[in-house]
Scaffold this active site. Sequence first.
Site, PDB file in Angstrom:
ATOM      1  N   LYS A  99       0.881  -1.158   0.000  1.00  0.00           N
ATOM      2  CA  LYS A  99       0.000   0.000   0.000  1.00  0.00           C
ATOM      3  C   LYS A  99       0.926   1.217   0.000  1.00  0.00           C
ATOM      4  O   LYS A  99       1.602   1.497   0.989  1.00  0.00           O
ATOM      5  CB  LYS A  99      -0.907   0.031   1.229  1.00  0.00           C
ATOM      6  CG  LYS A  99      -1.743   1.302   1.282  1.00  0.00           C
ATOM      7  CD  LYS A  99      -2.435   1.495   2.621  1.00  0.00           C
ATOM      8  CE  LYS A  99      -3.011   2.901   2.703  1.00  0.00           C
ATOM      9  NZ  LYS A  99      -3.624   3.200   4.017  1.00  0.00           N
ATOM     10  N   GLY A 160      -8.248   8.746   9.673  1.00  0.00           N
ATOM     11  CA  GLY A 160      -8.596   8.718  11.082  1.00  0.00           C
ATOM     12  C   GLY A 160      -9.651   9.711  11.521  1.00  0.00           C
ATOM     13  O   GLY A 160      -9.976   9.794  12.702  1.00  0.00           O
ATOM     14  N   THR A 209      -8.919   2.898  11.932  1.00  0.00           N
ATOM     15  CA  THR A 209      -9.282   3.635  13.140  1.00  0.00           C
ATOM     16  C   THR A 209     -10.736   3.430  13.534  1.00  0.00           C
ATOM     17  O   THR A 209     -11.056   3.357  14.738  1.00  0.00           O
ATOM     18  CB  THR A 209      -9.007   5.138  12.942  1.00  0.00           C
ATOM     19  OG1 THR A 209      -7.650   5.311  12.555  1.00  0.00           O
ATOM     20  CG2 THR A 209      -9.253   5.921  14.220  1.00  0.00           C
TER      21      THR A 209
END
Length: 257
Positions: A99, A160, A209
């Site tokens: 990633k 997040g 998250t």
Amino acid sequence: MDEPLVIAGKRFTSRLLIGTGKYPSFEVMKQCHEASGAEIVTVAVRRLDLKAEGTSSLLNWIDTSRITLLPNTALCYTAEDAIRTCRLARELGMSNWVKLEVLGDEKTLFPDVEATLAAARTLVKEGFVVLPYTTDDLIIARKLEDAGCAAVMPLAAPIGSGLGIRNPHNLRLLRDVVKVPVIVDAGVGTASDVAVAMELGCDAVLLNTAVAGAKDPVRMARAMKLGVEAGREAFLAGRIARKAYGSASSPLDGLLA
């Protein structure tokens, strides 16, 4: 029946990808992975304690017999750093799937798309399977596809933040333009956000998250799994057209005068 998610020729049953950061413990992380049904798990290479052994090692808690590791370049702010991190992950035997994350701003954690594209081109040439974190800009998504990336991963909102999908129109346009899988990455907060992403036609969702920071992470992981499944089913079913006025759900023909 739905078709499996296919990335770089590899087939996956689950359309939910999940991370490994911010969990209360490795045990909770493992339970969340199991509850989510995810078959791809991201690992921040630069946050790994390479000296840890046994149960002290994060990698010890990931069932690699059923899960594909996806090393990520979190905390990288230049193309060079990201490329080095990917090479390190491969040397450690983690994976040649990566990633790619090249950040451009410390406050918003938005990606530096120019540096991301430059790094992607180098990594693809070196044989990596590259899944880049990017903005929801269809032009850069198309360039990343042309560079040989196996998927594109546009953000829903800042990493997040839990804000959910800020620009569904762009995600829909992007899905129409690129041919590789579109995986929404970053910013979802709850199961309804995940369902919306899938209803827009996105191929998968990557999150961390929203599960790790929930009051009950394992239950939230299960909710996210169901959200992905519900959204995908709704997309395949085809929603009704939006109308400005009401339309009776019961037929009027045949009613007694």
